[in-house]
Motif scaffolding. Sequence first.
Motif, PDB file in Angstrom:
ATOM      1  N   VAL A   1       0.865  -1.188   0.000  1.00 25.57           N
ATOM      2  CA  VAL A   1       0.000   0.000   0.000  1.00 25.57           C
ATOM      3  C   VAL A   1       0.898   1.232   0.000  1.00 25.57           C
ATOM      4  O   VAL A   1       1.826   1.327   0.815  1.00 25.57           O
ATOM      5  N   THR A   2       0.612   2.169  -0.899  1.00 29.30           N
ATOM      6  CA  THR A   2       1.388   3.413  -1.008  1.00 29.30           C
ATOM      7  C   THR A   2       0.469   4.591  -0.638  1.00 29.30           C
ATOM      8  O   THR A   2      -0.656   4.703  -1.146  1.00 29.30           O
ATOM      9  N   VAL A   3       0.983   5.488   0.213  1.00 33.01           N
ATOM     10  CA  VAL A   3       0.201   6.639   0.713  1.00 33.01           C
ATOM     11  C   VAL A   3       0.959   7.920   0.414  1.00 33.01           C
ATOM     12  O   VAL A   3       2.179   8.001   0.644  1.00 33.01           O
ATOM     13  N   HIS A   4       0.225   8.937  -0.082  1.00 24.66           N
ATOM     14  CA  HIS A   4       0.749  10.300  -0.266  1.00 24.66           C
ATOM     15  C   HIS A   4       0.038  11.202   0.754  1.00 24.66           C
ATOM     16  O   HIS A   4      -1.193  11.304   0.752  1.00 24.66           O
ATOM     17  N   THR A   5       0.788  11.826   1.614  1.00 27.11           N
ATOM     18  CA  THR A   5       0.203  12.703   2.638  1.00 27.11           C
ATOM     19  C   THR A   5       0.342  14.176   2.228  1.00 27.11           C
ATOM     20  O   THR A   5       1.164  14.532   1.367  1.00 27.11           O
ATOM     21  N   GLY A   6      -0.469  15.017   2.896  1.00 28.99           N
ATOM     22  CA  GLY A   6      -0.405  16.460   2.661  1.00 28.99           C
ATOM     23  C   GLY A   6      -1.332  16.905   1.544  1.00 28.99           C
ATOM     24  O   GLY A   6      -1.912  16.100   0.812  1.00 28.99           O
ATOM     25  N   VAL A   7      -1.400  18.222   1.423  1.00 26.16           N
ATOM     26  CA  VAL A   7      -2.308  18.815   0.440  1.00 26.16           C
ATOM     27  C   VAL A   7      -1.680  18.909  -0.930  1.00 26.16           C
ATOM     28  O   VAL A   7      -2.388  19.048  -1.942  1.00 26.16           O
ATOM     29  N   SER A   8      -0.334  18.804  -1.031  1.00 22.45           N
ATOM     30  CA  SER A   8       0.345  18.928  -2.308  1.00 22.45           C
ATOM     31  C   SER A   8       1.756  18.355  -2.188  1.00 22.45           C
ATOM     32  O   SER A   8       2.289  18.149  -1.085  1.00 22.45           O
TER      33      SER A   8
ATOM     34  N   PHE B   1       2.907  21.908   1.254  1.00 17.39           N
ATOM     35  CA  PHE B   1       2.801  20.767   2.160  1.00 17.39           C
ATOM     36  C   PHE B   1       2.803  21.219   3.620  1.00 17.39           C
ATOM     37  O   PHE B   1       2.057  20.689   4.451  1.00 17.39           O
ATOM     38  N   ARG B   2       3.585  22.211   3.959  1.00 19.10           N
ATOM     39  CA  ARG B   2       3.656  22.687   5.335  1.00 19.10           C
ATOM     40  C   ARG B   2       2.418  23.509   5.761  1.00 19.10           C
ATOM     41  O   ARG B   2       2.190  23.668   6.963  1.00 19.10           O
ATOM     42  N   ARG B   3       1.662  23.993   4.835  1.00 19.50           N
ATOM     43  CA  ARG B   3       0.518  24.827   5.201  1.00 19.50           C
ATOM     44  C   ARG B   3      -0.668  24.020   5.716  1.00 19.50           C
ATOM     45  O   ARG B   3      -1.512  24.580   6.423  1.00 19.50           O
TER      46      ARG B   3
ATOM     47  N   LYS C   1       6.882  14.392   5.409  1.00 20.79           N
ATOM     48  CA  LYS C   1       7.517  14.964   4.218  1.00 20.79           C
ATOM     49  C   LYS C   1       6.657  14.607   3.012  1.00 20.79           C
ATOM     50  O   LYS C   1       5.922  13.603   3.033  1.00 20.79           O
ATOM     51  N   PRO C   2       6.744  15.359   1.938  1.00 25.03           N
ATOM     52  CA  PRO C   2       5.955  15.052   0.754  1.00 25.03           C
ATOM     53  C   PRO C   2       6.557  13.857   0.015  1.00 25.03           C
ATOM     54  O   PRO C   2       7.739  13.539   0.152  1.00 25.03           O
ATOM     55  N   GLY C   3       5.740  13.195  -0.786  1.00 27.10           N
ATOM     56  CA  GLY C   3       6.189  12.041  -1.553  1.00 27.10           C
ATOM     57  C   GLY C   3       5.493  10.770  -1.131  1.00 27.10           C
ATOM     58  O   GLY C   3       4.844  10.676  -0.088  1.00 27.10           O
ATOM     59  N   PRO C   4       5.668   9.703  -1.949  1.00 25.63           N
ATOM     60  CA  PRO C   4       5.001   8.429  -1.643  1.00 25.63           C
ATOM     61  C   PRO C   4       5.715   7.677  -0.521  1.00 25.63           C
ATOM     62  O   PRO C   4       6.944   7.716  -0.391  1.00 25.63           O
ATOM     63  N   GLN C   5       4.956   6.989   0.274  1.00 24.92           N
ATOM     64  CA  GLN C   5       5.460   6.146   1.362  1.00 24.92           C
ATOM     65  C   GLN C   5       4.721   4.803   1.270  1.00 24.92           C
ATOM     66  O   GLN C   5       3.498   4.775   1.332  1.00 24.92           O
ATOM     67  N   THR C   6       5.519   3.689   1.137  1.00 19.33           N
ATOM     68  CA  THR C   6       4.958   2.363   0.837  1.00 19.33           C
ATOM     69  C   THR C   6       5.118   1.444   2.038  1.00 19.33           C
ATOM     70  O   THR C   6       6.149   1.440   2.717  1.00 19.33           O
ATOM     71  N   LEU C   7       4.106   0.637   2.258  1.00 17.96           N
ATOM     72  CA  LEU C   7       4.119  -0.408   3.287  1.00 17.96           C
ATOM     73  C   LEU C   7       3.836  -1.748   2.612  1.00 17.96           C
ATOM     74  O   LEU C   7       2.796  -1.918   1.984  1.00 17.96           O
ATOM     75  N   ARG C   8       4.782  -2.707   2.743  1.00 16.37           N
ATOM     76  CA  ARG C   8       4.593  -4.043   2.164  1.00 16.37           C
ATOM     77  C   ARG C   8       3.710  -4.868   3.100  1.00 16.37           C
ATOM     78  O   ARG C   8       3.952  -4.948   4.305  1.00 16.37           O
ATOM     79  N   THR C   9       2.708  -5.505   2.518  1.00 23.22           N
ATOM     80  CA  THR C   9       1.746  -6.262   3.318  1.00 23.22           C
ATOM     81  C   THR C   9       1.885  -7.774   3.085  1.00 23.22           C
ATOM     82  O   THR C   9       2.092  -8.540   4.017  1.00 23.22           O
TER      83      THR C   9
ATOM     84  N   ARG D   1      -9.294  -0.908   5.418  1.00 20.61           N
ATOM     85  CA  ARG D   1      -9.755   0.279   6.147  1.00 20.61           C
ATOM     86  C   ARG D   1      -8.554   0.967   6.781  1.00 20.61           C
ATOM     87  O   ARG D   1      -7.809   0.352   7.520  1.00 20.61           O
ATOM     88  N   LEU D   2      -8.411   2.282   6.453  1.00 17.61           N
ATOM     89  CA  LEU D   2      -7.283   3.077   6.939  1.00 17.61           C
ATOM     90  C   LEU D   2      -7.785   4.046   8.005  1.00 17.61           C
ATOM     91  O   LEU D   2      -8.716   4.821   7.745  1.00 17.61           O
ATOM     92  N   VAL D   3      -7.173   3.980   9.202  1.00 18.85           N
ATOM     93  CA  VAL D   3      -7.578   4.818  10.334  1.00 18.85           C
ATOM     94  C   VAL D   3      -6.417   5.723  10.685  1.00 18.85           C
ATOM     95  O   VAL D   3      -5.292   5.239  10.908  1.00 18.85           O
ATOM     96  N   LEU D   4      -6.672   7.053  10.734  1.00 20.18           N
ATOM     97  CA  LEU D   4      -5.632   8.029  11.088  1.00 20.18           C
ATOM     98  C   LEU D   4      -5.474   8.089  12.597  1.00 20.18           C
ATOM     99  O   LEU D   4      -6.442   8.307  13.326  1.00 20.18           O
ATOM    100  N   ARG D   5      -4.253   7.866  13.094  1.00 24.80           N
ATOM    101  CA  ARG D   5      -3.991   7.839  14.526  1.00 24.80           C
ATOM    102  C   ARG D   5      -3.266   9.091  15.015  1.00 24.80           C
ATOM    103  O   ARG D   5      -3.498   9.526  16.149  1.00 24.80           O
ATOM    104  N   ASP D   6      -2.443   9.676  14.197  1.00 25.62           N
ATOM    105  CA  ASP D   6      -1.688  10.857  14.657  1.00 25.62           C
ATOM    106  C   ASP D   6      -1.447  11.756  13.461  1.00 25.62           C
ATOM    107  O   ASP D   6      -1.383  11.276  12.320  1.00 25.62           O
ATOM    108  N   ALA D   7      -1.279  13.062  13.708  1.00 23.25           N
ATOM    109  CA  ALA D   7      -1.071  14.036  12.628  1.00 23.25           C
ATOM    110  C   ALA D   7      -0.280  15.219  13.166  1.00 23.25           C
ATOM    111  O   ALA D   7      -0.128  15.394  14.377  1.00 23.25           O
ATOM    112  N   SER D   8       0.272  15.988  12.253  1.00 22.61           N
ATOM    113  CA  SER D   8       1.029  17.197  12.606  1.00 22.61           C
ATOM    114  C   SER D   8       0.495  18.372  11.787  1.00 22.61           C
ATOM    115  O   SER D   8      -0.065  18.187  10.704  1.00 22.61           O
ATOM    116  N   GLY D   9       0.721  19.590  12.300  1.00 21.91           N
ATOM    117  CA  GLY D   9       0.254  20.806  11.598  1.00 21.91           C
ATOM    118  C   GLY D   9      -1.214  21.087  11.784  1.00 21.91           C
ATOM    119  O   GLY D   9      -1.808  21.841  10.992  1.00 21.91           O
ATOM    120  N   GLN D  10      -1.785  20.450  12.829  1.00 22.76           N
ATOM    121  CA  GLN D  10      -3.200  20.755  13.055  1.00 22.76           C
ATOM    122  C   GLN D  10      -3.344  22.127  13.730  1.00 22.76           C
ATOM    123  O   GLN D  10      -2.431  22.628  14.366  1.00 22.76           O
TER     124      GLN D  10
END
Length: 392
Positions: free
Chosen positions: A306-313, A319-321, A349-357, A366-375
Amino acid sequence: MRPCPACGAGNREDDEFCGNCGSYLGWSSRPPQPPPAAAEPAGPEEPAVPAEPAAGPTGRAPDAPGAGAARGPRSPGRAPARPAPRATGGIRALARAGARRAAPAAPPAAAPEPPPQPVRPAPARPEPPAEEDPPVVAVQPAEPIARRPVVRPVAAEETPDGPPCPACGTPNLPERRFCRRCAAPLQTREQPKPLPWWRTVWPLRRRARGGPGRMLRRILLVLVVVGLLFTGFLLLPVGRYLFEDVRDKRGGTAPIGPSRTTASAQAPGHPASAAVDGVTNTYWGAPALDSSLTCAFDKPFRLVGVTVHTGVSKDPREFRRGARPTRADLFITTADGEVRRKAMPLADKPGPQTLRTGISDVVSVRLVLRDASGQGGGRPVALGEVEFYKRT
């Protein structure tokens, strides 16, 4: 007794094989050949005695010298022959004849001894010819050539009253090791029963014998079998996982899109479908933590990663905004209803982040968000894109 030609042991006359070594006794049945008679030595030769020459009509030997002058020997008691009286001559002649008859007979004169004859040596007797060695001939099969061994005397006659032979049934003495009729071994051990096939495999190759430790060995064997089954049961998933993991790494992958996407909560203008639309300039906005995004699939498949891209851009300044997630949990459901949880840490950081399953027969994620930054400031947690890959 019948001696054995190999070991010399005594046997009965009707035995065919030796009871000590099992050798065939047929060769010992031949009668021994008598040795050739030696020629008698000739005695000392006697000198030949010359024969007495016969006397002739005149009393002399015919071959003696002077046979005409000497008389031959007379036999004792025999008068010499006298001439017959003449028919004429008168009374005087008759008187002379009567006087001669009345007079005693004179003893005969001794005849001269004949000269000694030369002794001729007796002819030598011919000596018997020396015995020649027998010619060398081919050895008959199975006939012993060596000297016969000394026969061991037997004190008593064998009485075959022992157990019968297992091969021919002939009775033999208990101390015999081979049958006297067929040479079959008499002191045979009881053959063990053949082992089952599983007893011929190591480490169960050793034959279990009856005794006080038999029950202990059986208990240990049962424990070993149970332990092997339990270990195999525990190691089976691990082995299967390793096999499938090798296939995942050596095989190819391809992206797969969900057939249905839902979210437990979403910010206005940022729906759940924006997280799976294939672009990163749109995002799903979660109003708070512990919000979830559920993606369902029509057919089960092997979820490789599974590959995830975080942030608004992808732009670092943009990304920092916005607020971005730093940790999430994946709940993967398989076709048999099993749910597997995978923790997925996310870098800020921006960019793809992959997790091998590496999970097979996946039907939903089902993806559940547990923690975040910049709130802060009411900004939603942005999840730009979620990609799923299957094995090809």
